[in-house]
Motif scaffolding. Structure first.
Motif, PDB file in Angstrom:
ATOM      1  N   UNK A 212       1.395   7.030  -0.809  1.00 56.43           N
ATOM      2  CA  UNK A 212       2.198   6.473   0.420  1.00 56.43           C
ATOM      3  C   UNK A 212       1.423   5.357   0.900  1.00 56.43           C
ATOM      4  N   UNK A 213       1.899   4.769   1.888  1.00 54.12           N
ATOM      5  CA  UNK A 213       1.263   3.366   2.472  1.00 54.12           C
ATOM      6  C   UNK A 213      -0.222   3.837   3.240  1.00 54.12           C
ATOM      7  N   UNK A 214      -1.105   3.353   2.803  1.00 51.46           N
ATOM      8  CA  UNK A 214      -2.612   3.486   3.425  1.00 51.46           C
ATOM      9  C   UNK A 214      -3.279   4.457   2.625  1.00 51.46           C
ATOM     10  N   UNK A 215      -2.768   4.931   1.419  1.00 50.15           N
ATOM     11  CA  UNK A 215      -3.421   6.183   0.860  1.00 50.15           C
ATOM     12  C   UNK A 215      -4.395   5.900  -0.042  1.00 50.15           C
ATOM     13  N   UNK A 216      -4.266   4.515  -0.665  1.00 49.86           N
ATOM     14  CA  UNK A 216      -5.396   4.202  -1.752  1.00 49.86           C
ATOM     15  C   UNK A 216      -4.804   4.118  -2.931  1.00 49.86           C
ATOM     16  N   UNK A 217      -3.241   4.682  -3.275  1.00 48.17           N
ATOM     17  CA  UNK A 217      -2.895   4.412  -4.448  1.00 48.17           C
ATOM     18  C   UNK A 217      -1.596   3.481  -4.306  1.00 48.17           C
ATOM     19  N   UNK A 218      -1.212   2.997  -5.585  1.00 45.28           N
ATOM     20  CA  UNK A 218      -0.028   2.209  -5.465  1.00 45.28           C
ATOM     21  C   UNK A 218       1.324   3.033  -6.255  1.00 45.28           C
ATOM     22  N   UNK A 219       2.385   3.262  -5.561  1.00 46.53           N
ATOM     23  CA  UNK A 219       3.406   3.991  -6.253  1.00 46.53           C
ATOM     24  C   UNK A 219       3.961   3.777  -7.199  1.00 46.53           C
ATOM     25  N   UNK A 220       4.204   2.374  -7.453  1.00 50.17           N
ATOM     26  CA  UNK A 220       4.627   1.857  -8.805  1.00 50.17           C
ATOM     27  C   UNK A 220       3.646   2.098 -10.135  1.00 50.17           C
ATOM     28  N   UNK A 221       2.357   1.741  -9.769  1.00 46.16           N
ATOM     29  CA  UNK A 221       1.223   2.050 -10.696  1.00 46.16           C
ATOM     30  C   UNK A 221       0.906   3.601 -10.979  1.00 46.16           C
ATOM     31  N   UNK A 222       1.213   4.380  -9.955  1.00 48.53           N
ATOM     32  CA  UNK A 222       0.978   5.965 -10.075  1.00 48.53           C
ATOM     33  C   UNK A 222       2.008   6.441 -10.949  1.00 48.53           C
ATOM     34  N   UNK A 223       3.278   5.988 -10.819  1.00 47.85           N
ATOM     35  CA  UNK A 223       4.203   6.394 -11.666  1.00 47.85           C
ATOM     36  C   UNK A 223       4.058   5.866 -13.307  1.00 47.85           C
ATOM     37  N   UNK A 224       3.909   4.653 -13.171  1.00 48.98           N
ATOM     38  CA  UNK A 224       3.508   4.096 -14.479  1.00 48.98           C
ATOM     39  C   UNK A 224       2.542   4.809 -15.399  1.00 48.98           C
TER      40      UNK A 224
ATOM     41  N   UNK B 143       7.362  13.506 -13.878  1.00 47.53           N
ATOM     42  CA  UNK B 143       6.348  12.488 -13.035  1.00 47.53           C
ATOM     43  C   UNK B 143       6.993  12.188 -11.910  1.00 47.53           C
ATOM     44  N   UNK B 144       8.268  11.547 -11.992  1.00 46.22           N
ATOM     45  CA  UNK B 144       8.956  11.169 -10.974  1.00 46.22           C
ATOM     46  C   UNK B 144       9.303  12.237  -9.856  1.00 46.22           C
ATOM     47  N   UNK B 145       9.549  13.250 -10.517  1.00 47.17           N
ATOM     48  CA  UNK B 145      10.084  14.439  -9.257  1.00 47.17           C
ATOM     49  C   UNK B 145       8.966  14.739  -8.554  1.00 47.17           C
ATOM     50  N   UNK B 146       7.785  15.120  -9.095  1.00 44.48           N
ATOM     51  CA  UNK B 146       6.579  15.382  -8.153  1.00 44.48           C
ATOM     52  C   UNK B 146       5.871  14.564  -7.604  1.00 44.48           C
ATOM     53  N   UNK B 147       5.907  13.354  -8.315  1.00 44.17           N
ATOM     54  CA  UNK B 147       5.299  12.252  -7.450  1.00 44.17           C
ATOM     55  C   UNK B 147       5.950  11.720  -6.190  1.00 44.17           C
ATOM     56  N   UNK B 148       7.360  11.789  -6.443  1.00 41.23           N
ATOM     57  CA  UNK B 148       8.138  11.440  -5.313  1.00 41.23           C
ATOM     58  C   UNK B 148       8.299  12.547  -4.322  1.00 41.23           C
ATOM     59  N   UNK B 149       8.154  13.618  -4.648  1.00 43.22           N
ATOM     60  CA  UNK B 149       8.112  14.611  -3.384  1.00 43.22           C
ATOM     61  C   UNK B 149       6.734  14.312  -2.623  1.00 43.22           C
ATOM     62  N   UNK B 150       5.514  14.164  -3.161  1.00 47.12           N
ATOM     63  CA  UNK B 150       4.530  13.885  -2.576  1.00 47.12           C
ATOM     64  C   UNK B 150       4.641  12.603  -1.715  1.00 47.12           C
ATOM     65  N   UNK B 151       5.137  11.583  -2.235  1.00 49.34           N
ATOM     66  CA  UNK B 151       5.199  10.320  -1.779  1.00 49.34           C
ATOM     67  C   UNK B 151       6.085  10.351  -0.356  1.00 49.34           C
ATOM     68  N   UNK B 152       7.235  11.140  -0.488  1.00 48.29           N
ATOM     69  CA  UNK B 152       8.212  11.249   0.667  1.00 48.29           C
ATOM     70  C   UNK B 152       7.819  12.253   1.289  1.00 48.29           C
ATOM     71  N   UNK B 153       7.190  13.345   1.166  1.00 46.74           N
ATOM     72  CA  UNK B 153       7.149  14.537   2.197  1.00 46.74           C
ATOM     73  C   UNK B 153       5.516  14.940   2.434  1.00 46.74           C
ATOM     74  N   UNK B 154       4.652  14.320   1.544  1.00 47.43           N
ATOM     75  CA  UNK B 154       3.447  14.576   1.933  1.00 47.43           C
ATOM     76  C   UNK B 154       2.699  14.422   3.013  1.00 47.43           C
ATOM     77  N   UNK B 155       3.226  13.220   3.664  1.00 37.98           N
ATOM     78  CA  UNK B 155       2.545  12.834   5.014  1.00 37.98           C
ATOM     79  C   UNK B 155       3.189  13.648   6.288  1.00 37.98           C
ATOM     80  N   UNK B 156       4.119  14.608   6.054  1.00 41.68           N
ATOM     81  CA  UNK B 156       4.812  15.456   6.928  1.00 41.68           C
ATOM     82  C   UNK B 156       3.241  16.379   7.607  1.00 41.68           C
ATOM     83  N   UNK B 157       3.331  16.448   8.970  1.00 37.52           N
ATOM     84  CA  UNK B 157       2.118  16.945   9.552  1.00 37.52           C
ATOM     85  C   UNK B 157       1.961  18.480   8.816  1.00 37.52           C
ATOM     86  N   UNK B 158       3.439  19.223   8.752  1.00 32.25           N
ATOM     87  CA  UNK B 158       3.325  20.582   8.516  1.00 32.25           C
ATOM     88  C   UNK B 158       2.684  20.608   6.610  1.00 32.25           C
ATOM     89  N   UNK B 159       2.957  19.498   6.096  1.00 29.12           N
ATOM     90  CA  UNK B 159       2.668  19.712   4.526  1.00 29.12           C
ATOM     91  C   UNK B 159       1.015  19.295   4.772  1.00 29.12           C
TER      92      UNK B 159
END
Length: 218
Positions: free
Chosen positions: A64-76, A168-184
């Motif tokens: 996610x933005x500011x996390x240090x990794x790039x989404x496209x690169x991570x998926x690839x 890969x897409x399932x778990x990476x995108x789960x983290x990307x979209x929901x990992x920043x939630x305060x509860x997570x």
């Protein structure tokens, strides 16, 4: 001992491990250990215990933005590692499969797991490679069993690619979209355990069904 400690730390807290790699290796070389872990887990039957699911999720959080990794690169990187790992596993089995199984050196490669995978192949065919991507341990052994004679390489490659991309897409995108939630963020370790638990659940259910069927037969 240092390597063992690192593996234990990775399994217990993949988020801390990735954060340390980003700091130590930088935004480019950090993808090297990420690639290697997924490649080794899927490519070598001796390492089925590596934390594939939780690592993908944690990497998605850092993509996610500011996390240090790039989404496209991570998926690839992860998709390449998953597909190449399974391919390596398949060819190892083609050349050495029987000797490895008969040697008994892979303790996790039990006759029960081999039999279960045999039933999976009989029931689902090539989809077994896709289904077992989401099942720890079995995703490491499925391409190996496929390589021992269950599937030709062209068919295997198709299902390998589909399964690798889906997993890969399932778990990476789960983290990307929901990992920043305060509860997570506040309950990250619990979330990781839940991810592992959900991944293992199909294997537990299948084993329970097999045990019930065996007892009913007796």
């Amino acid at each position: 001992m240092d390597l063992l400690s690192a593996l234990v730390g990775l399994i217990n807290d993949p988020r801390a491990a990735i954060a340390a790699w980003i700091v130590a290796l930088g935004p480019v070389l950090v993808y090297t250990p990420l690639f290697l872990i997924v490649f080794v887990e899927t490519g070598l039957v001796f390492f089925p215990f590596l934390p594939g699911d939780s690592l993908l999720f944690a990497a998605g959080v850092f993509s996610a933005e500011g996390g240090g990794l790039n989404l496209a690169a991570t998926l690839a990187v992860f998709i390449s590692a998953a597909i190449l790992g399974n391919t390596s596993n398949y060819w190892i089995a083609r050349f050495f499969g029987t000797r490895i199984i008969d040697s008994g050196k892979v303790k996790a490669f039990t006759p029960e797991r081999v039999a279960k995978l045999d039933r999976f192949f009989e029931r689902y065919g090539g989809l077994t490679i896709v289904i077992t991507r989401f099942m720890p341990f079995f995703r490491t052994f499925a391409p190996f069993v496929a390589g021992t004679g269950h599937m030709n390489f062209a068919k295997f490659t198709l299902y390998n690619a589909v399964g690798g991309i889906a997993w890969v897409s399932s778990f990476v995108l789960l983290g990307y979209f929901f990992g920043g939630l305060p509860f997570v963020q506040d309950h990250f370790e619990v979330i990781v355990l839940l991810i592992v638990g959900v991944s293992v659940l199909p294997a537990i259910v299948g084993a329970a069904k097999g045990l019930i069927a065996a007892r009913s037969g007796k």
